[in-house]
Design a protein around this motif. Structure first.
Motif, mmCIF file in Angstrom:
data_model
loop_
_atom_site.group_PDB
_atom_site.id
_atom_site.type_symbol
_atom_site.label_atom_id
_atom_site.label_comp_id
_atom_site.label_asym_id
_atom_site.label_seq_id
_atom_site.Cartn_x
_atom_site.Cartn_y
_atom_site.Cartn_z
ATOM 1 N N UNK A 61 16.601 2.563 1.937
ATOM 2 C CA UNK A 61 15.669 2.219 3.019
ATOM 3 C C UNK A 61 15.138 3.456 3.741
ATOM 4 N N UNK A 62 15.554 4.643 3.295
ATOM 5 C CA UNK A 62 15.164 5.890 3.959
ATOM 6 C C UNK A 62 13.787 6.360 3.497
ATOM 7 N N UNK A 63 12.972 6.769 4.459
ATOM 8 C CA UNK A 63 11.631 7.258 4.127
ATOM 9 C C UNK A 63 11.704 8.672 3.554
ATOM 10 N N UNK A 64 10.700 9.032 2.780
ATOM 11 C CA UNK A 64 10.514 10.427 2.378
ATOM 12 C C UNK A 64 10.216 11.201 3.670
ATOM 13 N N UNK A 100 15.480 6.033 10.407
ATOM 14 C CA UNK A 100 14.269 6.673 10.914
ATOM 15 C C UNK A 100 13.115 5.755 10.545
ATOM 16 N N UNK A 101 12.633 5.011 11.513
ATOM 17 C CA UNK A 101 11.594 4.010 11.266
ATOM 18 C C UNK A 101 10.190 4.483 11.644
ATOM 19 N N UNK A 102 10.014 5.788 11.716
ATOM 20 C CA UNK A 102 8.684 6.300 12.042
ATOM 21 C C UNK A 102 7.818 6.427 10.789
ATOM 22 N N UNK A 103 8.285 7.222 9.829
ATOM 23 C CA UNK A 103 7.502 7.459 8.626
ATOM 24 C C UNK A 103 6.283 8.310 8.916
ATOM 25 N N UNK A 104 5.340 8.285 7.970
ATOM 26 C CA UNK A 104 4.116 9.045 8.173
ATOM 27 C C UNK A 104 4.229 10.520 7.872
ATOM 28 N N UNK A 129 3.992 10.761 3.862
ATOM 29 C CA UNK A 129 3.682 9.467 4.456
ATOM 30 C C UNK A 129 3.499 8.379 3.429
ATOM 31 N N UNK A 130 3.853 8.649 2.166
ATOM 32 C CA UNK A 130 3.547 7.701 1.099
ATOM 33 C C UNK A 130 4.760 7.047 0.461
ATOM 34 N N UNK A 131 5.971 7.583 0.684
ATOM 35 C CA UNK A 131 7.079 7.087 -0.114
ATOM 36 C C UNK A 131 8.406 6.910 0.591
ATOM 37 N N UNK A 132 9.349 6.413 -0.181
ATOM 38 C CA UNK A 132 10.730 6.196 0.251
ATOM 39 C C UNK A 132 11.667 6.889 -0.745
ATOM 40 N N UNK A 165 0.846 -1.194 0.000
ATOM 41 C CA UNK A 165 0.000 0.000 0.000
ATOM 42 C C UNK A 165 0.879 1.240 0.000
ATOM 43 N N UNK A 166 0.298 2.347 -0.376
ATOM 44 C CA UNK A 166 1.050 3.583 -0.534
ATOM 45 C C UNK A 166 1.288 4.253 0.822
ATOM 46 N N UNK A 167 2.188 3.651 1.591
ATOM 47 C CA UNK A 167 2.500 4.186 2.920
ATOM 48 C C UNK A 167 3.938 3.843 3.298
ATOM 49 N N UNK A 168 4.529 4.705 4.106
ATOM 50 C CA UNK A 168 5.852 4.420 4.663
ATOM 51 C C UNK A 168 5.797 4.334 6.187
#
Length: 313
Positions: free
Chosen positions: A277-280, A216-220, A284-287, A175-178
């Motif tokens: 592996x880094x989030x945008x 950074x494993x939070x995302x969103x 909250x949708x990408x890497x 799904x389109x989430x990080x």
């Protein structure tokens, strides 16, 4: 050097651990001490001591220098090191790459193979391994004594990264989430225990060391406090490629030697788009991913980008 210890009941407490890694000279000295003790000891003690002396004699006569007490991994390391120092790094087998990594982890820049490994890294020397689907995965050294072992025992001697498209394009999430970042991503699960992990041959899987990766494993869409995951196979982070950041580890030696930065990025290029592996940080949708020319960009977690995994020996 350890001498035999007498038990309160008149026997001898065998000190088997003292034989591990002992030199032949030490064995001779141990034997001399045993000989003196036998002269003054009673028959029961003398018999027990002679039994231990026979064990020492068998070890020396067998030419093992204590190898019979080594683990299978240690024996493989010692055997491989007999030839690895005399070969060009480009010709190292998988076992010899593992032995070189083990020696570098133990001895650092003093390792007899450190210079060869560094030269291979700087030159971009590649090796290949056949995956279980029949494809060949090419890989090269990107780090030396860089990654922390997950068990806290020190550093992994060598870090490698795939350089071709053997693992094809993959999505980060269904799904389109990080949310949850790398730690909770679908791709991480597939690389460490799922179908993508299963593509690695057993001879490679058995050599891979679990390491700690900071992300950074939070995302969103909001920045979180970096946290550690334990990984056998992983993607690189933005910091590990470009440096200059402070949340996702430290820049690998390979990219540092190429002068890779956020402004000078050609050394990061593999001529294809590939995931990090880094989030945008603000979505909250990408890497993050590395664009084909080496600069970075952002993509939806459901997009398919190439996967160039990294692993440590």
């Amino acid at each position: 050097m350890h001498a035999a210890a007498f038990s309160p009941r008149g026997g001898v407490v065998p000190e088997t651990t003292c034989l591990r890694g002992q030199s032949i000279i030490e064995y001779v000295l141990i034997a001399a001490v045993i000989g003196l003790v036998v002269v003054f000891a009673g028959p029961q003690v003398s018999s027990a001591i002679r039994n231990q002396f026979n064990q020492i004699t068998n070890t020396v006569d067998g030419g093992t220098d204590g190898d019979s007490f080594l683990s299978a991994e240690e024996k493989a390391y010692h055997e491989a090191m007999k030839t690895v120092v005399n070969k060009e790094a480009k010709d190292w087998t998988l076992d010899e790459q593992k032995a070189a990594a083990t020696d570098i982890a133990r001895n650092g820049t003093s390792s007899v193979v450190y210079a060869k490994a560094k030269a291979a890294m700087d030159a971009g020397t590649t090796w290949s391994v056949k995956l279980t689907n029949g494809k060949a995965m090419a890989y090269r050294i990107i780090g030396i004594n860089h990654d922390d072992l997950a068990d806290g025992s020190g550093k992994a001697g060598l870090t490698f990264k795939a350089t071709n498209t053997a693992l094809s394009t993959q999505r980060m999430n269904a799904t389109q989430t990080n949310a949850g970042g790398w730690e909770k991503s679908e791709l991480r699960g597939r690389l460490n225990s799922g179908d993508l992990w299963s593509l690695l041959p057993g001879e490679l899987q058995s050599k891979v060391k679990s390491v700690k990766k900071i992300t950074d494993n939070k995302g969103g869409g909001t920045a979180g406090t970096p946290s550690a995951t334990t990984d056998k196979v992983f993607l690189l982070s933005m910091t590990e490629i470009y440096g200059g950041l402070d949340s996702d580890g430290t820049q690998y030696e390979y990219y540092k030697s190429k002068g890779v930065s956020m402004l000078e990025y050609s050394g990061a290029s593999l001529s294809l788009d590939y995931w990090t592996r880094s989030v945008h940080p603000s979505s909250g949708a990408g890497f993050r991913y590395v664009y084909y020319g080496g600069r970075y960009s952002n993509g939806s977690a459901t997009n398919n980008s190439y996967v160039f995994p990294a692993f440590c020996f």
